[in-house]
Design a protein around this motif. Structure first.
Motif, PDB file in Angstrom:
ATOM      1  N   LYS A 428       4.073   5.687  48.037  1.00 47.77           N
ATOM      2  CA  LYS A 428       3.723   6.268  46.750  1.00 47.77           C
ATOM      3  C   LYS A 428       3.028   5.236  45.864  1.00 47.77           C
ATOM      4  CE  LYS A 428       7.560   9.576  46.731  1.00 47.77           C
ATOM      5  NZ  LYS A 428       8.777  10.028  46.009  1.00 47.77           N
ATOM      6  N   GLU A 429       2.118   5.731  45.045  1.00 50.20           N
ATOM      7  CA  GLU A 429       1.413   4.856  44.111  1.00 50.20           C
ATOM      8  C   GLU A 429       2.375   4.200  43.132  1.00 50.20           C
ATOM      9  OE1 GLU A 429      -1.704   3.879  44.020  1.00 50.20           O
ATOM     10  OE2 GLU A 429      -2.170   5.017  45.848  1.00 50.20           O
ATOM     11  N   GLU A 434       4.829  -0.555  40.621  1.00 52.26           N
ATOM     12  CA  GLU A 434       6.033  -1.320  40.305  1.00 52.26           C
ATOM     13  C   GLU A 434       5.862  -2.798  40.671  1.00 52.26           C
ATOM     14  OE1 GLU A 434      10.755  -1.491  41.600  1.00 52.26           O
ATOM     15  OE2 GLU A 434       9.546   0.273  42.085  1.00 52.26           O
ATOM     16  N   GLN A 435       5.254  -3.064  41.831  1.00 53.26           N
ATOM     17  CA  GLN A 435       4.986  -4.441  42.231  1.00 53.26           C
ATOM     18  C   GLN A 435       4.004  -5.115  41.275  1.00 53.26           C
ATOM     19  OE1 GLN A 435       6.384  -6.064  45.119  1.00 53.26           O
ATOM     20  NE2 GLN A 435       7.746  -4.312  44.906  1.00 53.26           N
ATOM     21  N   SER A 440       2.949  -8.763  36.719  1.00 54.14           N
ATOM     22  CA  SER A 440       2.357  -8.866  35.385  1.00 54.14           C
ATOM     23  C   SER A 440       3.370  -9.320  34.350  1.00 54.14           C
ATOM     24  CB  SER A 440       1.761  -7.514  34.985  1.00 54.14           C
ATOM     25  OG  SER A 440       1.258  -7.549  33.668  1.00 54.14           O
ATOM     26  N   SER A 441       4.573  -8.740  34.397  1.00 51.69           N
ATOM     27  CA  SER A 441       5.603  -9.124  33.431  1.00 51.69           C
ATOM     28  C   SER A 441       6.029 -10.574  33.616  1.00 51.69           C
ATOM     29  CB  SER A 441       6.818  -8.206  33.575  1.00 51.69           C
ATOM     30  OG  SER A 441       7.390  -8.341  34.863  1.00 51.69           O
ATOM     31  N   MET A 442       6.001 -11.042  34.857  1.00 52.87           N
ATOM     32  CA  MET A 442       6.341 -12.436  35.115  1.00 52.87           C
ATOM     33  C   MET A 442       5.315 -13.373  34.475  1.00 52.87           C
ATOM     34  SD  MET A 442       6.914 -14.295  38.787  1.00 52.87           S
ATOM     35  CE  MET A 442       5.159 -14.299  39.109  1.00 52.87           C
TER      36      MET A 442
END
Length: 452
Positions: A428-429, A434-435, A440-442
């Motif tokens: 699923k996209e 999520e990855q 990005s948040s890191m």
């Protein structure tokens, strides 16, 4: 005179044949079916298992003495040795020996190595595809379909293998097919007859007894040797029993020790006959194909069933597909949105005596059952885990993951986050996103900390 002698000879032959069939049925009834009906054993299965274990141990020792060392070395279960480190820790290791760029955020070119390695590992050996193929044995168990890495070893072993083929196909297979046919026939006849009775305690008791009796006969038809653990935790009425799923035979394994209400789609053919007969005596929950797509309708019917504490516990396999008994894959959250008490059950098969995994993309149901009936035996352990409840502020997804982890830990199985639906569908996209969000948040977090 010659004609009379031929007539007498034919009559004698028919008489001997009928006598042999009667003797076979009487022995079958006395030694297997009657004990199965009342839940005890005369020791025939135990004796067979003892002889089988000693034979396989002898064969293993024989192979060790007559083969090269490399033939018996256990091939690694995985070509890729994956660590359990998080994305943040792996990036930290990659950047440790590289100077940090003064401008342009916290991105470094070495970050791409992580994603490149993940992609190559997935191409070589992903964690999903290998869960839908049979696990290879370390040592040959004298079954043709499990000796991919073994060839001619010795004359004695070849003779034992040939004798095993005769036993499995000429003695065990006819016996097992006969028992399975009788068990299924009695299930249809018995549940149909019980369904004619008015609702009440007598009907409920007879329905449970018929189901138990027929499932036990079918279990004997598979030479099933089942060890149940922690029986004090068996599912109770008004609850939901969830278990890992390896094969349709899982139902026979669990129903051999207790009665459950089944949940599923209405089928045609022989399966439809069984479903219509069973629902007459027991409140199973069957859905039409169109109804299965209506989540609200499914949830409502299951909730109504669970709220009635007089009804049998519902049996659900939340993975939604058969997995090769090496791991437990993602549990669908729908089973955990109903409410009520969850009774987790872990099932672990012993591959040494036969492969219970049903590869539905390779074998149809008839071929699979014939493979099972020509195996040595069906040996497994069943663990009843303590009942679990949804905690406060815990959503259905987290609750499902907590139950899944408990089942995987008890059964000695890998706990995977992947959806079993990937067996026939693409990723699923949302998972890809999520990855991306995690990376990005890191980076944003690093930037924000640096600006401070």
């Amino acid at each position: 005179v010659t004609g009379l002698n031929e007539t007498y000879t034919m009559d004698d032959l028919w008489a001997i044949t009928l006598w042999g069939l009667k003797t076979w049925l009487y022995l079958l009834l006395a030694s297997i079916m009657v004990p199965a009906m009342f839940g005890f054993s005369l020791g025939v299965s135990e004796t067979y298992m003892t002889i089988l274990v000693k034979t396989l141990e002898w064969a293993t020792l024989k192979m060790r003495k007559n083969t090269e060392d490399h033939a018996l070395k256990a091939s690694p279960s995985s070509l890729i040795q994956r660590g359990n480190d998080s994305m943040e820790k792996e990036f930290e290791e990659l950047r440790r020996s590289r100077p940090k760029q003064p401008l342009g955020g916290d991105f470094t070119f070495s970050d791409s190595f992580y994603f490149t390695r993940q992609g190559i590992e997935s191409i070589v050996e992903d964690e999903v595809t290998q869960r839908f193929s049979s696990e290879e044995l370390v040592s040959w168990n004298l079954l043709t379909r499990t000796n991919n890495d073994f060839h001619y070893i010795s004359l004695k072993l070849t003779l034992v293998y040939g004798l095993g083929v005769l036993i499995r196909y000429c003695i065990l297979a006819p016996l097992r097919i006969t028992l399975a046919t009788i068990g299924l026939s009695w299930l249809v006849i018995g549940t149909s007859a019980v369904g004619l009775l008015p609702n009440g305690r007598i009907k409920t008791w007879l329905s449970e007894w018929v189901h138990l009796m027929c499932y036990r006969i079918c279990a004997r038809g598979l030479s099933a040797a089942i060890q149940y653990h922690n029986k004090e935790n068996r599912p109770q009425k008004g609850g939901i029993c969830v278990a890992n799923h390896t094969s349709p035979i899982d139902i026979v394994i669990l129903c051999n020790d207790g009665c459950y209400a089944m949940v599923g789609q209405i089928h045609g053919g022989l399966m439809g006959v069984l479903q219509r007969a069973m629902v007459r005596s027991c409140p199973h929950v069957w859905f039409e194909r169109a109804e299965m797509k209506d989540r609200h309708l499914v949830t409502k019917r299951l909730t109504d069933h669970v709220n009635d504490k007089t009804k049998l516990p519902i049996l659900i396999f939340p993975e939604g597909t058969c997995v090769n008994n090496t791991s437990v894959m993602m549990f669908k959250k729908g089973s955990f949105e109903i409410g009520g008490t969850i009774y987790p059950v872990a099932i672990k098969y012993d591959l040494k005596f036969g492969d219970a995994f049903w590869n539905s993309s390779k074998y149809n149901m008839v071929s699979y059952l014939l493979r099972m009936m020509t195996s040595w035996a069906l040996v497994c352990d069943v663990w009843y885990l303590p009942p679990m409840h949804q905690q406060e502020n815990e959503d259905a997804v987290r609750f499902a993951n907590r139950v899944k982890s408990a089942i995987a830990h008890q059964g000695g199985l890998l706990d995977l986050q992947w959806d079993g639906g990937l067996k026939r569908a693409k990723v699923k996209e949302s998972f890809k996103e999520e990855q991306q969000k995690q990376y990005s948040s890191m980076m944003v977090g690093d930037d924000s900390s640096n600006s401070d």
